[in-house]
Design a protein around this motif. Structure first.
Motif, PDB file in Angstrom:
ATOM      1  N   ASN A  49     -13.430 -19.680 -24.199  1.00  0.00           N
ATOM      2  CA  ASN A  49     -15.001 -18.417 -23.376  1.00  0.00           C
ATOM      3  C   ASN A  49     -15.082 -18.488 -25.231  1.00  0.00           C
ATOM      4  O   ASN A  49     -16.260 -17.825 -24.734  1.00  0.00           O
ATOM      5  CB  ASN A  49     -13.447 -17.698 -23.251  1.00  0.00           C
ATOM      6  N   ALA A  50     -14.965 -18.822 -26.591  1.00  0.00           N
ATOM      7  CA  ALA A  50     -15.278 -18.189 -27.207  1.00  0.00           C
ATOM      8  C   ALA A  50     -16.888 -19.104 -26.871  1.00  0.00           C
ATOM      9  O   ALA A  50     -17.704 -18.897 -27.888  1.00  0.00           O
ATOM     10  CB  ALA A  50     -15.188 -18.591 -28.559  1.00  0.00           C
ATOM     11  N   ASP A  94      -1.127 -19.633 -23.051  1.00  0.00           N
ATOM     12  CA  ASP A  94      -1.987 -20.195 -22.634  1.00  0.00           C
ATOM     13  C   ASP A  94      -3.511 -19.068 -23.312  1.00  0.00           C
ATOM     14  O   ASP A  94      -4.657 -19.611 -23.255  1.00  0.00           O
ATOM     15  CB  ASP A  94      -1.687 -19.915 -21.285  1.00  0.00           C
ATOM     16  N   TRP A  95      -3.087 -17.717 -23.847  1.00  0.00           N
ATOM     17  CA  TRP A  95      -3.959 -16.848 -23.970  1.00  0.00           C
ATOM     18  C   TRP A  95      -5.205 -17.272 -24.831  1.00  0.00           C
ATOM     19  O   TRP A  95      -6.312 -17.161 -24.635  1.00  0.00           O
ATOM     20  CB  TRP A  95      -3.582 -15.447 -24.123  1.00  0.00           C
ATOM     21  N   MET A  96      -4.150 -18.034 -25.500  1.00  0.00           N
ATOM     22  CA  MET A  96      -5.210 -18.807 -26.616  1.00  0.00           C
ATOM     23  C   MET A  96      -5.871 -19.789 -27.168  1.00  0.00           C
ATOM     24  O   MET A  96      -7.359 -19.714 -27.152  1.00  0.00           O
ATOM     25  CB  MET A  96      -4.103 -18.896 -28.150  1.00  0.00           C
ATOM     26  N   ARG A  97      -5.253 -20.560 -25.637  1.00  0.00           N
ATOM     27  CA  ARG A  97      -6.659 -21.706 -25.410  1.00  0.00           C
ATOM     28  C   ARG A  97      -7.614 -21.362 -24.596  1.00  0.00           C
ATOM     29  O   ARG A  97      -8.684 -21.377 -24.333  1.00  0.00           O
ATOM     30  CB  ARG A  97      -5.668 -22.762 -24.063  1.00  0.00           C
ATOM     31  N   GLU A  98      -7.347 -20.271 -23.914  1.00  0.00           N
ATOM     32  CA  GLU A  98      -8.223 -19.368 -22.380  1.00  0.00           C
ATOM     33  C   GLU A  98      -9.732 -18.775 -23.485  1.00  0.00           C
ATOM     34  O   GLU A  98     -10.712 -18.707 -23.376  1.00  0.00           O
ATOM     35  CB  GLU A  98      -7.789 -18.512 -21.544  1.00  0.00           C
ATOM     36  N   ALA A  99      -8.635 -17.951 -24.331  1.00  0.00           N
ATOM     37  CA  ALA A  99      -9.437 -17.108 -25.763  1.00  0.00           C
ATOM     38  C   ALA A  99     -10.726 -18.742 -26.595  1.00  0.00           C
ATOM     39  O   ALA A  99     -11.746 -18.385 -26.599  1.00  0.00           O
ATOM     40  CB  ALA A  99      -8.985 -16.665 -26.716  1.00  0.00           C
ATOM     41  N   PRO A 127     -20.138 -21.282 -25.623  1.00  0.00           N
ATOM     42  CA  PRO A 127     -21.320 -21.439 -24.397  1.00  0.00           C
ATOM     43  C   PRO A 127     -20.939 -21.231 -23.093  1.00  0.00           C
ATOM     44  O   PRO A 127     -20.959 -21.159 -22.032  1.00  0.00           O
ATOM     45  CB  PRO A 127     -22.370 -21.632 -24.962  1.00  0.00           C
ATOM     46  N   LEU A 128     -20.879 -22.760 -23.392  1.00  0.00           N
ATOM     47  CA  LEU A 128     -20.207 -24.060 -22.428  1.00  0.00           C
ATOM     48  C   LEU A 128     -18.892 -23.627 -21.431  1.00  0.00           C
ATOM     49  O   LEU A 128     -18.746 -23.584 -20.259  1.00  0.00           O
ATOM     50  CB  LEU A 128     -20.269 -25.361 -22.756  1.00  0.00           C
ATOM     51  N   GLY A 129     -18.515 -22.738 -22.223  1.00  0.00           N
ATOM     52  CA  GLY A 129     -17.185 -22.198 -21.886  1.00  0.00           C
ATOM     53  C   GLY A 129     -16.119 -22.535 -21.289  1.00  0.00           C
ATOM     54  O   GLY A 129     -15.090 -23.053 -20.587  1.00  0.00           O
ATOM     55  N   VAL A 130     -15.663 -24.652 -22.187  1.00  0.00           N
ATOM     56  CA  VAL A 130     -14.821 -25.087 -21.807  1.00  0.00           C
ATOM     57  C   VAL A 130     -13.808 -25.427 -22.723  1.00  0.00           C
ATOM     58  O   VAL A 130     -14.360 -25.046 -24.123  1.00  0.00           O
ATOM     59  CB  VAL A 130     -15.782 -27.026 -21.138  1.00  0.00           C
ATOM     60  N   GLU A 131     -12.918 -26.204 -22.250  1.00  0.00           N
ATOM     61  CA  GLU A 131     -12.265 -26.890 -23.823  1.00  0.00           C
ATOM     62  C   GLU A 131     -12.582 -28.462 -23.774  1.00  0.00           C
ATOM     63  O   GLU A 131     -12.287 -28.947 -23.051  1.00  0.00           O
ATOM     64  CB  GLU A 131     -11.275 -26.978 -22.928  1.00  0.00           C
ATOM     65  N   GLY A 132     -12.600 -28.216 -24.811  1.00  0.00           N
ATOM     66  CA  GLY A 132     -12.451 -30.293 -25.993  1.00  0.00           C
ATOM     67  C   GLY A 132     -11.577 -30.609 -25.589  1.00  0.00           C
ATOM     68  O   GLY A 132     -10.288 -30.201 -26.314  1.00  0.00           O
ATOM     69  N   THR A 133     -11.665 -31.823 -25.956  1.00  0.00           N
ATOM     70  CA  THR A 133     -10.072 -32.870 -26.109  1.00  0.00           C
ATOM     71  C   THR A 133     -10.858 -34.016 -26.950  1.00  0.00           C
ATOM     72  O   THR A 133     -11.947 -33.629 -27.739  1.00  0.00           O
ATOM     73  CB  THR A 133     -10.221 -33.160 -24.791  1.00  0.00           C
ATOM     74  N   GLY A 134      -9.690 -34.720 -27.056  1.00  0.00           N
ATOM     75  CA  GLY A 134      -9.854 -35.821 -28.224  1.00  0.00           C
ATOM     76  C   GLY A 134     -11.201 -36.824 -27.510  1.00  0.00           C
ATOM     77  O   GLY A 134     -12.178 -37.551 -28.649  1.00  0.00           O
ATOM     78  N   PRO A 188     -22.243 -31.001 -34.639  1.00  0.00           N
ATOM     79  CA  PRO A 188     -20.845 -29.875 -33.967  1.00  0.00           C
ATOM     80  C   PRO A 188     -20.862 -30.489 -32.751  1.00  0.00           C
ATOM     81  O   PRO A 188     -22.015 -31.208 -32.134  1.00  0.00           O
ATOM     82  CB  PRO A 188     -21.949 -28.674 -33.351  1.00  0.00           C
ATOM     83  N   VAL A 189     -19.593 -31.070 -32.539  1.00  0.00           N
ATOM     84  CA  VAL A 189     -19.379 -31.315 -30.690  1.00  0.00           C
ATOM     85  C   VAL A 189     -17.697 -30.287 -30.759  1.00  0.00           C
ATOM     86  O   VAL A 189     -17.153 -29.584 -31.111  1.00  0.00           O
ATOM     87  CB  VAL A 189     -18.879 -32.594 -30.757  1.00  0.00           C
ATOM     88  N   ASP A 190     -18.433 -28.817 -30.106  1.00  0.00           N
ATOM     89  CA  ASP A 190     -17.916 -27.486 -30.172  1.00  0.00           C
ATOM     90  C   ASP A 190     -18.334 -27.024 -28.420  1.00  0.00           C
ATOM     91  O   ASP A 190     -17.761 -25.836 -28.850  1.00  0.00           O
ATOM     92  CB  ASP A 190     -18.376 -27.251 -31.553  1.00  0.00           C
ATOM     93  N   GLY A 191     -19.052 -27.763 -27.904  1.00  0.00           N
ATOM     94  CA  GLY A 191     -19.528 -26.413 -26.832  1.00  0.00           C
ATOM     95  C   GLY A 191     -20.205 -25.112 -26.879  1.00  0.00           C
ATOM     96  O   GLY A 191     -20.786 -24.499 -26.483  1.00  0.00           O
ATOM     97  N   GLY A 192     -20.804 -25.577 -28.486  1.00  0.00           N
ATOM     98  CA  GLY A 192     -21.815 -24.496 -28.826  1.00  0.00           C
ATOM     99  C   GLY A 192     -21.703 -23.409 -29.412  1.00  0.00           C
ATOM    100  O   GLY A 192     -21.689 -22.122 -29.798  1.00  0.00           O
TER     101      GLY A 192
END
Length: 264
Positions: free
Chosen positions: A223-224, A215-220, A226-233, A257-261
């Motif tokens: 948060n890396a 969980d900590w890695m998903r959160e990191a 700018p959008l602060g969201v996790e991408g999915t398929g 790029p499809v990467d939340g910035g």
């Protein structure tokens, strides 16, 4: 499905398999294309995984078939292209999703790791393009979508993977130049921190193939960017869907790029 933005078109999606507990980029892309009316050939080196995706498409009323293949084997690629043509008479879309990693800095990886990553990631995408392009050209054009990674721009600890994804982006531009006059568009999607079964398997330590991502890695990772969201398929799939449609008729040679910035 007889209606939709891809009605009447045939798509090949490599790396299209996924199991019930995961959503890979290829599975999401295949489902979205089928929803828009495409007939989809689901290619994977694990036939049972491709069958899971096929079942999901069939449940929604879409049309798909499965094909077991190793895209790093040119004979397999010839066979899967021939199968798509035999079934549906044409190929309009190629979506290249197959990719593997090798962890380590350049002095830590072996020649075998380097060769295997390039064989699957780069040579596999080259083989599919090599055999699909003549079919597309004969039918008046098509869309090829390659998958790279933000690792091509910031791939610390993944020297081999980063180099292979940079090669895919360069190959995308070359194919777009070479085949634009045949009305073949070639683009690339650059995913960022997307939570897929592939990321899941390598989430804790590189030597733990079956370990879920902590969980900590998903959160990191989230948060890396700018959008602060996790991408999915689904995020990758929607981008691929757009590039496959006529709405993207004036777009070629692009790496999106499809990467939340993240790359910012």
């Amino acid at each position: 499905m007889s209606t939709g933005r891809l009605a009447g078109k045939t798509a090949i999606v490599t790396g299209a398999g996924s199991f019930e507990d995961g959503l890979g980029n290829g599975k999401a892309t295949a489902i979205l294309m089928a929803r828009e009316g495409a007939r989809v050939l689901l290619v994977d080196n694990r036939i049972e995984a491709a069958e899971v995706t096929a079942a999901a498409i069939a449940e929604e009323g879409g049309e798909a078939a499965v094909f077991e293949a190793d895209v790093a084997n040119e004979a397999d690629v010839k066979a899967l292209v021939a199968d798509a043509v035999r079934r549906w008479g044409r190929i309009d879309i190629l979506d290249n999703n197959v990719g593997i990693e090798a962890w380590g800095r350049i002095g830590e990886i072996t020649d075998e790791q380097w060769d295997r990553v390039f064989r699957i990631n780069v040579t596999g995408s080259m083989y599919t393009a090599r055999h699909v392009i003549p079919v597309m050209a004969a039918e008046g054009g098509g869309s090829i979508i390659n998958i790279s990674s933000t690792a091509s721009r910031k791939g610390g600890g993944l020297a081999t993977y980063a180099a292979s994804k940079g090669a895919i982006e360069a190959m995308t531009r070359a194919l777009a130049l070479d085949h634009g006059r045949e009305n073949i568009r070639v683009n690339c999607i650059q995913p960022g921190a997307v939570y897929t079964p592939h990321a899941w398997a390598k989430g804790v330590r590189p030597d733990q193939d079956d370990a879920p991502m902590a969980d900590w890695m998903r959160e990191a990772r989230k948060n890396a960017a700018p959008l602060g969201v996790e991408g999915t398929g689904w995020d990758i799939g929607y981008a691929a869907l757009f590039l496959a449609t006529d709405e993207a008729r004036f777009i070629t040679g692009v790496t999106l790029p499809v990467d939340g910035g993240l790359v910012l």
